[in-house]
Design a protein around this motif. Sequence first.
Motif, short mmCIF file in Angstrom:
data_model
loop_
_atom_site.label_atom_id
_atom_site.label_comp_id
_atom_site.label_asym_id
_atom_site.label_seq_id
_atom_site.Cartn_x
_atom_site.Cartn_y
_atom_site.Cartn_z
N GLN A 47 -6.06 0.58 5.39
CA GLN A 47 -6.20 1.87 6.05
C GLN A 47 -7.22 1.80 7.18
O GLN A 47 -7.08 2.47 8.19
CB GLN A 47 -6.56 2.95 5.03
N GLN A 48 -8.23 0.96 7.01
CA GLN A 48 -9.23 0.80 8.06
C GLN A 48 -8.66 0.06 9.28
O GLN A 48 -9.17 0.20 10.38
CB GLN A 48 -10.45 0.04 7.52
N ILE A 53 -0.02 1.87 12.76
CA ILE A 53 0.77 0.65 12.98
C ILE A 53 1.84 0.57 11.89
O ILE A 53 1.51 0.60 10.70
CB ILE A 53 -0.14 -0.60 12.95
N PRO A 54 3.11 0.46 12.27
CA PRO A 54 4.19 0.46 11.27
C PRO A 54 4.04 -0.62 10.19
O PRO A 54 4.31 -0.36 9.01
CB PRO A 54 5.45 0.24 12.10
N VAL A 56 1.32 -1.94 9.02
CA VAL A 56 0.23 -1.56 8.12
C VAL A 56 0.71 -0.45 7.19
O VAL A 56 0.45 -0.49 5.98
CB VAL A 56 -1.02 -1.11 8.91
N GLN A 57 1.44 0.52 7.73
CA GLN A 57 1.99 1.59 6.89
C GLN A 57 2.91 1.01 5.81
O GLN A 57 2.86 1.43 4.65
CB GLN A 57 2.78 2.59 7.74
N ARG A 58 3.74 0.05 6.19
CA ARG A 58 4.66 -0.57 5.24
C ARG A 58 3.87 -1.34 4.17
O ARG A 58 4.18 -1.25 2.98
CB ARG A 58 5.61 -1.51 5.96
N ALA A 59 2.85 -2.05 4.58
CA ALA A 59 2.03 -2.81 3.63
C ALA A 59 1.32 -1.87 2.65
O ALA A 59 1.24 -2.15 1.45
CB ALA A 59 1.01 -3.67 4.37
N ILE A 60 0.82 -0.75 3.15
CA ILE A 60 0.16 0.23 2.29
C ILE A 60 1.16 0.80 1.28
O ILE A 60 0.86 0.91 0.08
CB ILE A 60 -0.50 1.35 3.13
N SER A 61 2.34 1.15 1.75
CA SER A 61 3.37 1.70 0.84
C SER A 61 3.74 0.69 -0.24
O SER A 61 3.87 1.05 -1.42
CB SER A 61 4.63 2.07 1.63
N GLU A 62 3.92 -0.56 0.13
CA GLU A 62 4.27 -1.60 -0.83
C GLU A 62 3.13 -1.83 -1.82
O GLU A 62 3.36 -2.04 -3.01
CB GLU A 62 4.65 -2.88 -0.12
N ALA A 63 1.90 -1.78 -1.35
CA ALA A 63 0.75 -1.97 -2.23
C ALA A 63 0.63 -0.82 -3.23
O ALA A 63 0.35 -1.04 -4.41
CB ALA A 63 -0.54 -2.10 -1.41
N GLN A 64 0.87 0.41 -2.77
CA GLN A 64 0.83 1.55 -3.68
C GLN A 64 1.93 1.45 -4.74
O GLN A 64 1.70 1.74 -5.91
CB GLN A 64 0.96 2.86 -2.89
N LEU A 65 3.09 1.01 -4.33
CA LEU A 65 4.19 0.79 -5.28
C LEU A 65 3.82 -0.30 -6.28
O LEU A 65 4.10 -0.17 -7.48
CB LEU A 65 5.47 0.43 -4.53
N ALA A 66 3.17 -1.34 -5.81
CA ALA A 66 2.76 -2.44 -6.70
C ALA A 66 1.79 -1.94 -7.77
O ALA A 66 1.90 -2.34 -8.94
CB ALA A 66 2.12 -3.56 -5.89
N ILE A 67 0.85 -1.08 -7.39
CA ILE A 67 -0.09 -0.53 -8.37
C ILE A 67 0.67 0.21 -9.46
O ILE A 67 0.39 0.03 -10.65
CB ILE A 67 -1.10 0.42 -7.68
N GLU A 68 1.63 1.03 -9.06
CA GLU A 68 2.42 1.79 -10.05
C GLU A 68 3.22 0.86 -10.95
O GLU A 68 3.26 1.05 -12.17
CB GLU A 68 3.35 2.76 -9.32
#
Length: 103
Positions: A47-48, A53-54, A56-68
């Motif tokens: 996020q920092q 940036i698309p 980065v947004q995709r990486a964040i979404s995938e990381a959040q899904l991974a946590i779940e």
Amino acid sequence: MDVARICADLAIVADLEKKLLLRQSPFAKSMGQAVQESVQQGIQQLQQQGTDIPEVQRAISEAQLAIEEIGSEISQRTGQFEQQGNWQFQQRGQQGQYGQSQQ
């Protein structure tokens, strides 16, 4: 720290957790919790880097899904491990009782 390196590090820790879960390791639960925390830290670092940036947004979404997914797998698999462990313990106890009664 750049996005590619953050993602590579997160992939390494997630892969380790996957291996532990598949092997039904007794360390899967504690390691999974550490992995979830690491992924959350990775999300903060991403996020920092800039959420506009698309990639980065995709990486964040995938990381959040991974946590779940990790949380879900830990819950499911550790429950199975505990049930299997209890069953094995009960079986051993019964074998010990039968062994003693035959003597």
